[in-house]
Design an enzyme around this catalytic site. Structure first.
Site, PDB file in Angstrom:
ATOM      1  N   LYS A 171      -4.416 -42.432  15.312  1.00  0.00           N
ATOM      2  CA  LYS A 171      -3.243 -42.583  16.155  1.00  0.00           C
ATOM      3  C   LYS A 171      -2.068 -42.068  15.342  1.00  0.00           C
ATOM      4  O   LYS A 171      -1.657 -42.683  14.354  1.00  0.00           O
ATOM      5  CB  LYS A 171      -3.040 -44.043  16.558  1.00  0.00           C
ATOM      6  CG  LYS A 171      -1.800 -44.266  17.413  1.00  0.00           C
ATOM      7  CD  LYS A 171      -1.495 -45.745  17.562  1.00  0.00           C
ATOM      8  CE  LYS A 171      -0.100 -45.933  18.129  1.00  0.00           C
ATOM      9  NZ  LYS A 171       0.349 -47.342  18.054  1.00  0.00           N
ATOM     10  N   GLY A 185       8.060 -52.926  20.378  1.00  0.00           N
ATOM     11  CA  GLY A 185       8.476 -54.313  20.207  1.00  0.00           C
ATOM     12  C   GLY A 185       9.595 -54.768  21.116  1.00  0.00           C
ATOM     13  O   GLY A 185      10.023 -55.921  21.038  1.00  0.00           O
ATOM     14  N   ALA A 216       3.374 -49.182  23.477  1.00  0.00           N
ATOM     15  CA  ALA A 216       4.692 -49.680  23.064  1.00  0.00           C
ATOM     16  C   ALA A 216       5.570 -50.058  24.247  1.00  0.00           C
ATOM     17  O   ALA A 216       5.623 -49.359  25.263  1.00  0.00           O
ATOM     18  CB  ALA A 216       5.441 -48.663  22.191  1.00  0.00           C
ATOM     19  N   GLY A 217       6.256 -51.198  24.092  1.00  0.00           N
ATOM     20  CA  GLY A 217       7.227 -51.643  25.076  1.00  0.00           C
ATOM     21  C   GLY A 217       6.693 -52.614  26.107  1.00  0.00           C
ATOM     22  O   GLY A 217       7.463 -53.169  26.895  1.00  0.00           O
TER      23      GLY A 217
END
Length: 263
Positions: free
Chosen positions: A97, A158, A185-186
């Protein structure tokens, strides 16, 4: 069943391994989520001194999950490539990743360095899963370079804000039907994961939403169910939104030609 990097999996939920209250809770959360892929940051574990006691790695090994190493914390092409090479040797995997951060405030990926690093790693026989924004042009360039799996963010890492730009994400899904797209993410709530899956994304990767929950194990279970619900709804075919009312039950005493005559 879905394929990722030439392998077949049942779960479309990928979990991170950082920030849990304890290694035992991390292990339980991953087990209850029934995920089969977990992501590990070698750089963060080295910084925490974890490899020296082997405890973290033993817990990871016991999970019997596919490992997706990441280059979290890297800010240059050289750093990212070096970390990927070390991860390949340590975990015996071609998967990586790829993260190359360009802004310290938002932790937004550097699109130029990301594409450059991806090209280097692809030449070195890696299967590169780039962490990127929802920018269509960037994603298309990464795909054209050879990245079959893309990991666009929903919001900054985050932040737990959910899908900030669902229109762009929907366009991305529509314009890139042959790419494997995983929201990364998020994501802060199970409802965010449902929304992503309903748009047709292939999977969701998250960490903070589970690790920082009051009950990480219970939250992991909630996300497992959310992923299944969202994917099932997408495959079932959802009704199209309308700008006017439409009766779900027609009146029995209304002639079928009434609407045509009235019109």
């Amino acid at each position: 069943m879905w394929k990722l990097g030439g392998k077949e999996f049942n779960s479309r939920l990928i979990l991170g391994t950082a920030q849990y209250p304890s290694l035992s809770i991390m292990q339980q959360a991953i087990t209850y989520a029934q995920t089969q892929i977990i992501t590990v940051s070698l750089r963060r574990q080295v910084a925490n001194g974890r490899p020296s006691d082997n405890t973290f790695w033993e817990h990871i090994k016991d999970l019997n999950c596919e490992i997706l190493p990441n280059t979290a914390g890297c800010r240059t092409v050289k750093e990212a490539v070096m970390m990927a090479e070390i991860s390949r040797e340590l975990f015996n995997t071609r998967w990586i990743k790829l993260e190359v951060i360009g802004d310290d405030f938002s932790l937004q990926p550097d699109p130029f360095a990301l594409l450059e690093a991806a090209k280097v790693l692809l030449k070195n026989n890696f299967e590169v899963f780039p962490y990127c924004t929802e920018d269509l042009v960037l994603c298309q360039r990464l795909f054209d370079a050879g990245c079959q799996v893309l990991m666009p963010w929903a919001a900054p890492i985050g932040s737990a804000k959910g899908l900030l730009n669902p229109f762009a994400l929907e366009v991305l899904r529509t314009r890139m039907p042959d790419a494997t797209l995983i929201i990364d993410a998020g994501i802060g709530k199970p409802s965010h994961a449902v929304q992503a899956m309903e748009l047709g994304f292939d999977g969701v990767l998250l960490d903070t939403a589970v690790a920082h929950a009051k009950n990480p194990v219970q939250m992991a279970t909630a996300f497992k169910d959310a992923i299944i619900a969202g994917r099932t709804a997408y495959e079932a075919g959802m009704v199209v939104e309308r700008n006017c009312a439409h009766p779900s039950t027609p009146l029995l005493d209304t002639p079928f030609w009434h609407s045509a005559v009235a019109g």
